[in-house]
Write a protein that holds these residues in place. Sequence first.
Motif, PDB file in Angstrom:
ATOM      1  N   GLU A   1       0.832  -1.210   0.000  1.00  0.00           N
ATOM      2  CA  GLU A   1       0.000   0.000   0.000  1.00  0.00           C
ATOM      3  C   GLU A   1       0.869   1.263   0.000  1.00  0.00           C
ATOM      4  O   GLU A   1       0.602   2.215  -0.724  1.00  0.00           O
ATOM      5  CB  GLU A   1      -0.952  -0.008   1.198  1.00  0.00           C
ATOM      6  CG  GLU A   1      -1.841   1.209   1.273  1.00  0.00           C
ATOM      7  CD  GLU A   1      -2.735   1.384   0.052  1.00  0.00           C
ATOM      8  OE1 GLU A   1      -2.969   2.541  -0.336  1.00  0.00           O
ATOM      9  OE2 GLU A   1      -3.178   0.374  -0.522  1.00  0.00           O
ATOM     10  N   GLN A   2       1.914   1.279   0.820  1.00  0.00           N
ATOM     11  CA  GLN A   2       2.801   2.446   0.881  1.00  0.00           C
ATOM     12  C   GLN A   2       3.485   2.691  -0.467  1.00  0.00           C
ATOM     13  O   GLN A   2       3.617   3.839  -0.908  1.00  0.00           O
ATOM     14  CB  GLN A   2       3.861   2.248   1.973  1.00  0.00           C
ATOM     15  CG  GLN A   2       3.303   2.317   3.359  1.00  0.00           C
ATOM     16  CD  GLN A   2       4.339   1.944   4.419  1.00  0.00           C
ATOM     17  OE1 GLN A   2       5.384   1.362   4.127  1.00  0.00           O
ATOM     18  NE2 GLN A   2       4.036   2.282   5.666  1.00  0.00           N
TER      19      GLN A   2
ATOM     20  N   GLY B   1       3.535   5.820  -5.906  1.00  0.00           N
ATOM     21  CA  GLY B   1       3.452   5.723  -7.356  1.00  0.00           C
ATOM     22  C   GLY B   1       4.153   4.508  -7.929  1.00  0.00           C
ATOM     23  O   GLY B   1       4.395   4.439  -9.135  1.00  0.00           O
ATOM     24  N   ILE B   2       4.471   3.532  -7.093  1.00  0.00           N
ATOM     25  CA  ILE B   2       5.133   2.305  -7.546  1.00  0.00           C
ATOM     26  C   ILE B   2       4.095   1.192  -7.565  1.00  0.00           C
ATOM     27  O   ILE B   2       3.447   0.907  -6.552  1.00  0.00           O
ATOM     28  CB  ILE B   2       6.304   1.928  -6.605  1.00  0.00           C
ATOM     29  CG1 ILE B   2       7.367   3.039  -6.619  1.00  0.00           C
ATOM     30  CG2 ILE B   2       6.915   0.593  -7.016  1.00  0.00           C
ATOM     31  CD1 ILE B   2       8.445   2.864  -5.568  1.00  0.00           C
TER      32      ILE B   2
ATOM     33  N   VAL C   1      12.284   1.802  -3.536  1.00  0.00           N
ATOM     34  CA  VAL C   1      11.461   1.055  -2.580  1.00  0.00           C
ATOM     35  C   VAL C   1      12.040   1.118  -1.172  1.00  0.00           C
ATOM     36  O   VAL C   1      11.317   0.943  -0.189  1.00  0.00           O
ATOM     37  CB  VAL C   1      11.283  -0.426  -2.999  1.00  0.00           C
ATOM     38  CG1 VAL C   1      10.599  -0.533  -4.354  1.00  0.00           C
ATOM     39  CG2 VAL C   1      12.591  -1.182  -2.976  1.00  0.00           C
ATOM     40  N   PHE C   2      13.325   1.385  -1.052  1.00  0.00           N
ATOM     41  CA  PHE C   2      13.967   1.395   0.249  1.00  0.00           C
ATOM     42  C   PHE C   2      13.736   2.701   1.015  1.00  0.00           C
ATOM     43  O   PHE C   2      14.239   2.876   2.119  1.00  0.00           O
ATOM     44  CB  PHE C   2      15.458   1.078   0.115  1.00  0.00           C
ATOM     45  CG  PHE C   2      15.683  -0.284  -0.483  1.00  0.00           C
ATOM     46  CD1 PHE C   2      15.292  -1.426   0.200  1.00  0.00           C
ATOM     47  CD2 PHE C   2      16.247  -0.422  -1.731  1.00  0.00           C
ATOM     48  CE1 PHE C   2      15.472  -2.686  -0.347  1.00  0.00           C
ATOM     49  CE2 PHE C   2      16.433  -1.676  -2.292  1.00  0.00           C
ATOM     50  CZ  PHE C   2      16.039  -2.814  -1.599  1.00  0.00           C
ATOM     51  N   ASN C   3      12.937   3.614   0.425  1.00  0.00           N
ATOM     52  CA  ASN C   3      12.490   4.800   1.157  1.00  0.00           C
ATOM     53  C   ASN C   3      11.475   4.411   2.225  1.00  0.00           C
ATOM     54  O   ASN C   3      11.168   5.212   3.101  1.00  0.00           O
ATOM     55  CB  ASN C   3      11.880   5.828   0.202  1.00  0.00           C
ATOM     56  CG  ASN C   3      12.910   6.430  -0.720  1.00  0.00           C
ATOM     57  OD1 ASN C   3      14.101   6.435  -0.426  1.00  0.00           O
ATOM     58  ND2 ASN C   3      12.458   6.926  -1.863  1.00  0.00           N
ATOM     59  N   ARG C   4      10.945   3.216   2.126  1.00  0.00           N
ATOM     60  CA  ARG C   4       9.979   2.697   3.102  1.00  0.00           C
ATOM     61  C   ARG C   4      10.683   1.694   4.003  1.00  0.00           C
ATOM     62  O   ARG C   4      11.419   0.831   3.540  1.00  0.00           O
ATOM     63  CB  ARG C   4       8.790   2.039   2.401  1.00  0.00           C
ATOM     64  CG  ARG C   4       7.959   3.009   1.584  1.00  0.00           C
ATOM     65  CD  ARG C   4       7.316   4.035   2.483  1.00  0.00           C
ATOM     66  NE  ARG C   4       6.427   4.914   1.727  1.00  0.00           N
ATOM     67  CZ  ARG C   4       5.473   5.614   2.300  1.00  0.00           C
ATOM     68  NH1 ARG C   4       5.291   5.564   3.602  1.00  0.00           N
ATOM     69  NH2 ARG C   4       4.714   6.389   1.571  1.00  0.00           N
TER      70      ARG C   4
END
Length: 162
Positions: free
Chosen positions: A26-27, A32-33, A74-77
């Motif tokens: 969801e995140q 936008g991914i 993706v590693f921003n999450r």
Amino acid sequence: MTASLKTQSHWFVLYTKPRAEKKLAEQLREDGIESYCPTQIKVKQWSDRKKKIEIPILPSMILVNIKDDERDKVFNRRHAVRYLYWLGQPAKVTSEEVESLRSMLEDSQFESQGLEKLKPGEKLDMTALGFEHIQGTVKFVTAQECWIVLENLGYVLKFKRN
């Protein structure tokens, strides 16, 4: 790697922290991914009640569709751990396999198939069971349960009749 391959998006298998699959998917969608967390509805029994819950079928994994040169986004999450690698390269899943997995889970056609005809070790063309573009090997089968190995993912799908 050529520039055109770097700008082309692919489906990758992304490891997540335990029990964070749906949250991370969801995140990433909010970022936008395109992401996909395949789930199955199961009935859980507690001492005082029963409840239907949605469980990911790929524990600690989700699928993300992203360009090669943007994979680090993706590693921003914080729930993203790492990508699955196969032969030294990030494992890629074809769009056909992702769509087949979606339709298989949405249609629940698996429930109506005659499991007693399947034999362990049998190479299985899933199109014969009503699914498209998924190939696997039957690992275990009973009248109530079937495990199918998806070679391209290196994973076992476990199905139980309710």
